[in-house]
Design a protein around this motif. Structure first.
Motif, PDB file in Angstrom:
ATOM      1  N   VAL A 158     -11.698  16.386  21.913  1.00  0.00           N
ATOM      2  CA  VAL A 158     -10.988  16.290  23.191  1.00  0.00           C
ATOM      3  C   VAL A 158     -10.667  17.687  23.709  1.00  0.00           C
ATOM      4  N   ALA A 159     -10.210  18.574  22.801  1.00  0.00           N
ATOM      5  CA  ALA A 159      -9.919  19.950  23.205  1.00  0.00           C
ATOM      6  C   ALA A 159     -11.176  20.623  23.749  1.00  0.00           C
ATOM      7  N   GLY A 160     -12.307  20.402  23.075  1.00  0.00           N
ATOM      8  CA  GLY A 160     -13.569  20.982  23.526  1.00  0.00           C
ATOM      9  C   GLY A 160     -13.986  20.462  24.889  1.00  0.00           C
ATOM     10  N   MET A 161     -13.838  19.162  25.119  1.00  0.00           N
ATOM     11  CA  MET A 161     -14.182  18.581  26.415  1.00  0.00           C
ATOM     12  C   MET A 161     -13.280  19.117  27.522  1.00  0.00           C
ATOM     13  N   LEU A 162     -11.989  19.258  27.227  1.00  0.00           N
ATOM     14  CA  LEU A 162     -11.057  19.780  28.229  1.00  0.00           C
ATOM     15  C   LEU A 162     -11.382  21.230  28.576  1.00  0.00           C
ATOM     16  N   LEU A 163     -11.860  21.994  27.578  1.00  0.00           N
ATOM     17  CA  LEU A 163     -12.250  23.375  27.845  1.00  0.00           C
ATOM     18  C   LEU A 163     -13.548  23.454  28.640  1.00  0.00           C
ATOM     19  N   LEU A 164     -14.289  22.363  28.687  1.00  0.00           N
ATOM     20  CA  LEU A 164     -15.445  22.259  29.581  1.00  0.00           C
ATOM     21  C   LEU A 164     -15.017  21.736  30.947  1.00  0.00           C
ATOM     22  N   ASP A 165     -13.675  21.680  31.137  1.00  0.00           N
ATOM     23  CA  ASP A 165     -13.062  21.250  32.399  1.00  0.00           C
ATOM     24  C   ASP A 165     -13.328  19.784  32.734  1.00  0.00           C
ATOM     25  N   ALA A 166     -13.454  18.951  31.698  1.00  0.00           N
ATOM     26  CA  ALA A 166     -13.579  17.508  31.908  1.00  0.00           C
ATOM     27  C   ALA A 166     -12.188  16.922  32.126  1.00  0.00           C
ATOM     28  N   PRO A 167     -12.040  15.879  32.969  1.00  0.00           N
ATOM     29  CA  PRO A 167     -10.749  15.202  33.124  1.00  0.00           C
ATOM     30  C   PRO A 167     -10.295  14.585  31.794  1.00  0.00           C
ATOM     31  N   VAL A 168      -8.984  14.381  31.653  1.00  0.00           N
ATOM     32  CA  VAL A 168      -8.431  13.855  30.404  1.00  0.00           C
ATOM     33  C   VAL A 168      -9.065  12.514  30.037  1.00  0.00           C
ATOM     34  N   THR A 169      -9.197  11.613  31.013  1.00  0.00           N
ATOM     35  CA  THR A 169      -9.768  10.294  30.743  1.00  0.00           C
ATOM     36  C   THR A 169     -11.207  10.401  30.266  1.00  0.00           C
ATOM     37  N   GLN A 170     -11.992  11.261  30.911  1.00  0.00           N
ATOM     38  CA  GLN A 170     -13.394  11.441  30.532  1.00  0.00           C
ATOM     39  C   GLN A 170     -13.503  12.112  29.162  1.00  0.00           C
ATOM     40  N   ALA A 171     -12.614  13.048  28.874  1.00  0.00           N
ATOM     41  CA  ALA A 171     -12.614  13.717  27.570  1.00  0.00           C
ATOM     42  C   ALA A 171     -12.343  12.722  26.447  1.00  0.00           C
ATOM     43  N   ALA A 172     -11.370  11.821  26.654  1.00  0.00           N
ATOM     44  CA  ALA A 172     -11.037  10.818  25.648  1.00  0.00           C
ATOM     45  C   ALA A 172     -12.193   9.843  25.439  1.00  0.00           C
ATOM     46  N   ALA A 173     -12.797   9.377  26.530  1.00  0.00           N
ATOM     47  CA  ALA A 173     -13.892   8.412  26.439  1.00  0.00           C
ATOM     48  C   ALA A 173     -15.117   9.022  25.760  1.00  0.00           C
ATOM     49  N   THR A 174     -15.447  10.265  26.115  1.00  0.00           N
ATOM     50  CA  THR A 174     -16.616  10.929  25.527  1.00  0.00           C
ATOM     51  C   THR A 174     -16.380  11.226  24.056  1.00  0.00           C
ATOM     52  N   SER A 175     -15.144  11.569  23.705  1.00  0.00           N
ATOM     53  CA  SER A 175     -14.790  11.798  22.308  1.00  0.00           C
ATOM     54  C   SER A 175     -15.041  10.546  21.471  1.00  0.00           C
ATOM     55  N   SER A 176     -14.666   9.389  21.991  1.00  0.00           N
ATOM     56  CA  SER A 176     -14.885   8.125  21.274  1.00  0.00           C
ATOM     57  C   SER A 176     -16.372   7.861  21.059  1.00  0.00           C
ATOM     58  N   TYR A 177     -17.176   8.131  22.077  1.00  0.00           N
ATOM     59  CA  TYR A 177     -18.628   7.946  21.982  1.00  0.00           C
ATOM     60  C   TYR A 177     -19.215   8.828  20.881  1.00  0.00           C
ATOM     61  N   ILE A 178     -18.822  10.101  20.835  1.00  0.00           N
ATOM     62  CA  ILE A 178     -19.348  11.029  19.832  1.00  0.00           C
ATOM     63  C   ILE A 178     -18.963  10.586  18.428  1.00  0.00           C
ATOM     64  N   ARG A 179     -17.723  10.126  18.288  1.00  0.00           N
ATOM     65  CA  ARG A 179     -17.211   9.815  16.947  1.00  0.00           C
ATOM     66  C   ARG A 179     -17.781   8.537  16.347  1.00  0.00           C
ATOM     67  N   ILE A 180     -18.377   7.680  17.157  1.00  0.00           N
ATOM     68  CA  ILE A 180     -19.091   6.536  16.577  1.00  0.00           C
ATOM     69  C   ILE A 180     -20.180   7.047  15.641  1.00  0.00           C
ATOM     70  N   TRP A 181     -20.948   8.027  16.116  1.00  0.00           N
ATOM     71  CA  TRP A 181     -22.094   8.523  15.350  1.00  0.00           C
ATOM     72  C   TRP A 181     -21.667   9.381  14.167  1.00  0.00           C
ATOM     73  N   THR A 182     -20.642  10.226  14.345  1.00  0.00           N
ATOM     74  CA  THR A 182     -20.199  11.043  13.216  1.00  0.00           C
ATOM     75  C   THR A 182     -19.520  10.173  12.146  1.00  0.00           C
ATOM     76  N   THR A 183     -18.789   9.142  12.579  1.00  0.00           N
ATOM     77  CA  THR A 183     -18.142   8.245  11.616  1.00  0.00           C
ATOM     78  C   THR A 183     -19.178   7.451  10.835  1.00  0.00           C
ATOM     79  N   LEU A 184     -20.191   6.911  11.531  1.00  0.00           N
ATOM     80  CA  LEU A 184     -21.259   6.187  10.834  1.00  0.00           C
ATOM     81  C   LEU A 184     -21.981   7.093   9.843  1.00  0.00           C
ATOM     82  N   LEU A 185     -22.248   8.336  10.260  1.00  0.00           N
ATOM     83  CA  LEU A 185     -22.899   9.283   9.352  1.00  0.00           C
ATOM     84  C   LEU A 185     -21.997   9.591   8.168  1.00  0.00           C
ATOM     85  N   GLY A 186     -20.702   9.784   8.420  1.00  0.00           N
ATOM     86  CA  GLY A 186     -19.763  10.068   7.338  1.00  0.00           C
ATOM     87  C   GLY A 186     -19.678   8.931   6.341  1.00  0.00           C
ATOM     88  N   VAL A 187     -19.606   7.697   6.843  1.00  0.00           N
ATOM     89  CA  VAL A 187     -19.571   6.528   5.947  1.00  0.00           C
ATOM     90  C   VAL A 187     -20.869   6.446   5.153  1.00  0.00           C
TER      91      VAL A 187
END
Length: 251
Positions: A158-187
């Motif tokens: 989220v911090a990284g997305m905000l530093l790319l000047d993304a809105p808070v809502t978009q940063a949160a939503a994009t963060s969730s999308y990314i973490r599906i794949w990292t969580t599946l890989l981690g599991v």
């Protein structure tokens, strides 16, 4: 363990997870401080519990076109590299070192969220240098948090997305999308060594799914202005909770 409390904790954290795009470390904190699981079991269990919220939230956010897939895929490749790197360190950690790593990550994450909240409240635009180098670095840290400590790594993303000047809502939503794949890989990387407390996981996952489903609906109902206000209030509150969970083992 009290079933109602497990569902309630799952609901509240699942809601926060999708609403702010961060806060999954609260699962670990709850499982350790309230339900007295070991750090390693709590981390593995939290990784599994997080998935329903991420999937449901991403599906809803996809339908509302809230996810920035271009920026998300750019950060995703760095996060996956961090996840693999973090998993390679796990065999070299014992119980005490693992507990120390989790505590340090919680403290760093809390500090990052606090700094991000202060910077965002001042409405400063990210410098070109910061926007170029910090988001990939934050994504790597997010991946390491998944691969090494079983956390979902939402705060750095989220911090990284905000530093790319993304809105808070978009940063949160994009963060969730990314973490599906990292969580599946981690599991997938840790499945053969993971110790999961299935009883709390099942009931917390139920609450998590409900909370994740309610978050996007609530976000649309309360309006952008109120949403931004709640976000500004919740971020430092979450940071303080994470900071307490991080320093608690040393007290």
């Amino acid at each position: 363990m009290h079933i109602g409390l497990l569902i309630l904790c799952g609901f509240l954290i699942g809601f926060i997870l999708i609403f702010l795009g961060m806060g999954a470390a609260l699962y670990i904190g709850c499982l350790i401080t309230i339900f007295h699981l070991s750090a390693k079991t709590a981390a593995a269990s939290a990784l599994v519990v997080t998935l329903p919220a991420l999937i449901i939230g991403t599906l809803i956010n996809h339908r509302t076109h809230t996810i920035d897939y271009r920026r998300g895929n750019f950060l995703l490749k760095w996060a996956l590299l961090g996840t693999i790197g973090g998993s390679l360190i796990v065999p070299f950690t014992n119980h005490d070192l693992y507990q120390l790593i989790i505590s340090v990550i919680l403290i760093i994450l809390a500090s990052t969220i606090l700094w991000n909240s202060i910077s965002h409240s001042r409405k400063k635009k990210s410098s070109k240098l910061t926007a170029k180098y910090f988001p990939p670095f934050a994504s790597i840290i997010s991946g390491v948090m998944v691969g090494l400590a079983g956390m979902s790594g939402g705060g750095p993303l989220v911090a990284g997305m905000l530093l790319l000047d993304a809105p808070v809502t978009q940063a949160a939503a994009t963060s969730s999308y990314i973490r599906i794949w990292t969580t599946l890989l981690g599991v997938g990387l840790h499945w053969h060594t993971m110790t999961i407390a299935w009883h709390p996981v099942l009931f917390m996952a139920l609450g998590t799914a409900l909370g994740a489903a309610c978050a996007p609906l609530m976000m649309r109902l309360i309006g952008q202005r109120n949403r931004n206000f709640i976000s500004r209030v919740m971020k430092p509150l979450i940071a303080i909770i994470l900071l307490y969970m991080g320093v608690k083992p040393f007290i």
